[in-house]
Design a protein around this motif. Structure first.
Motif, PDB file in Angstrom:
ATOM      1  N   THR A 208       3.351 -21.025 -27.811  1.00 15.86           N
ATOM      2  CA  THR A 208       4.688 -21.130 -27.225  1.00 15.86           C
ATOM      3  C   THR A 208       4.743 -20.464 -25.854  1.00 15.86           C
ATOM      4  O   THR A 208       5.327 -21.001 -24.899  1.00 15.86           O
ATOM      5  CB  THR A 208       5.728 -20.502 -28.153  1.00 15.86           C
ATOM      6  N   VAL A 209       4.149 -19.273 -25.740  1.00 13.30           N
ATOM      7  CA  VAL A 209       4.151 -18.562 -24.458  1.00 13.30           C
ATOM      8  C   VAL A 209       3.414 -19.372 -23.394  1.00 13.30           C
ATOM      9  O   VAL A 209       3.881 -19.511 -22.258  1.00 13.30           O
ATOM     10  CB  VAL A 209       3.512 -17.165 -24.633  1.00 13.30           C
ATOM     11  N   GLU A 211       2.878 -22.644 -23.336  1.00 10.76           N
ATOM     12  CA  GLU A 211       3.618 -23.872 -23.023  1.00 10.76           C
ATOM     13  C   GLU A 211       4.793 -23.593 -22.106  1.00 10.76           C
ATOM     14  O   GLU A 211       5.026 -24.327 -21.140  1.00 10.76           O
ATOM     15  CB  GLU A 211       4.094 -24.528 -24.315  1.00 10.76           C
ATOM     16  N   ASP A 212       5.556 -22.538 -22.380  1.00 11.78           N
ATOM     17  CA  ASP A 212       6.695 -22.201 -21.524  1.00 11.78           C
ATOM     18  C   ASP A 212       6.236 -21.856 -20.113  1.00 11.78           C
ATOM     19  O   ASP A 212       6.888 -22.223 -19.121  1.00 11.78           O
ATOM     20  CB  ASP A 212       7.472 -21.022 -22.126  1.00 11.78           C
ATOM     21  N   ARG A 215       5.261 -25.154 -18.265  1.00 12.61           N
ATOM     22  CA  ARG A 215       6.430 -25.966 -17.911  1.00 12.61           C
ATOM     23  C   ARG A 215       7.202 -25.382 -16.727  1.00 12.61           C
ATOM     24  O   ARG A 215       7.875 -26.118 -15.998  1.00 12.61           O
ATOM     25  CB  ARG A 215       7.358 -26.092 -19.114  1.00 12.61           C
ATOM     26  N   ALA A 216       7.103 -24.076 -16.528  1.00 15.13           N
ATOM     27  CA  ALA A 216       7.863 -23.436 -15.451  1.00 15.13           C
ATOM     28  C   ALA A 216       7.229 -23.638 -14.079  1.00 15.13           C
ATOM     29  O   ALA A 216       7.864 -23.351 -13.061  1.00 15.13           O
ATOM     30  CB  ALA A 216       8.002 -21.941 -15.737  1.00 15.13           C
TER      31      ALA A 216
END
Length: 301
Positions: A208-209, A211-212, A215-216
């Motif tokens: 999750t970390v 992927e976020d 995306r940023a």
């Protein structure tokens, strides 16, 4: 002057005088035909000028590429002059027919074809590349270890500027016979990096970390194609994630995006307290090892 020429003529032997008279008679006999041949060649010259003026305009209206226009002009010019010279030869010398000229040229042309086999191969390969247009000027391509941006496509060679600034001039036959990878065939290119996290970390949280963070990044086109994060393998010192995203298709776009993604993922994992491990090595020995501290302790006692 005329007296000198007369004396010189009288000095010449009889057979030589007869031969020269035959040459002069033959020249005056064919002179009208030579003049007509020259007039015809002048007409061909005007026709070539007209074609070279009209053909580019017509092809530009059809939105054909500049390189293809140049090839068409060259072929039209050579073809018109070749036919013009052949016809002029038959006008000047009626005993020579175009068929005889083609028959004589066929034997010579076969020898020339064998001698210039590579040049002819590159020429026809260039024509096929210009007509089929598998890649264009400005595209980034890779072929036989040559990778860079196409700067020029001519009928014989293609100029490719590599990312280090050097220009490679390669024969068209190479691009016609070998597979060519067109890196900028589309507007996007998929990019992948491998990121490892320590075995003691939570895999789902790490995913999750990462992927976020990806995306940023502004150069990641997740609005077109989704970012993909997969746990890939149990490596020696970490669980490796395969991080995949889409960005611009040029080599510069890919390198810049990779740089930003790597930096963003590293920063995000550090802030989340997730370890990116160094390689661990476990050493085993057959006999117990005595440490320096133990040796000093025994010596003190």
């Amino acid at each position: 002057m005329s007296d000198f020429l007369s004396e010189l003529w009288n000095v010449l032997p009889g057979p030589m005088r007869d031969q020269l008279e035959g040459y002069m008679t033959a020249f005056w006999r064919v002179l009208p035909q030579l003049v007509m041949a020259l007039v015809f060649l002048f007409f061909v010259w005007g026709l070539v000028r007209l074609v070279r003026w009209l053909l580019p305009k017509a092809m530009r209206r059809a939105r054909m590429r500049r390189a293809l226009i140049e090839v068409a002009l060259m072929v039209a010019t050579v073809g018109l002059w070749l036919m013009g010279v052949l016809i002029a030869a038959t006008i000047a010398f009626p005993t020579i027919s175009i068929g005889n000229i083609f028959a004589a040229a066929g034997v010579g042309g076969l020898a020339v074809a064998f001698a210039a086999k590579d040049s002819l191969e590159n020429f026809f390969a260039g024509l096929m590349l210009l007509m089929r247009e598998p890649f264009r000027i400005g595209d980034f391509i890779e072929c036989e270890g040559i990778e860079g941006q196409v700067e020029k496509i001519s009928v014989r060679e293609t100029h490719v500027r590599k990312t280090d600034g050097q220009v490679v001039v390669a024969p068209n036959g190479m691009f016609f016979k070998n597979p060519v990878t067109i890196l900028t065939a589309g507007n996007l290119r998929r990019t992948t990096v491998i990121c490892g996290v320590a075995y003691g970390e939570d895999v789902d949280e790490a995913r999750t970390v990462i992927e976020d963070a990806v995306r940023a990044v502004d150069s990641v086109r997740d609005d077109v194609k989704d970012v993909q994060i997969f746990a890939r393998e149990f490596a020696d010192s970490a669980i490796n994630f395969e991080v995949t995203w889409w960005t611009g298709s040029t080599p510069l776009d890919e390198r810049q995006s990779r740089d930003k993604v790597v930096a963003a993922v590293k920063r995000a994992l550090d802030e989340a307290g997730i370890e990116i491990p160094f390689p661990y090595r476990t050493l085993t020995f057959k006999e117990p090892l005595e440490t320096i501290t133990e040796a000093r302790r025994e010596a003190a006692e």
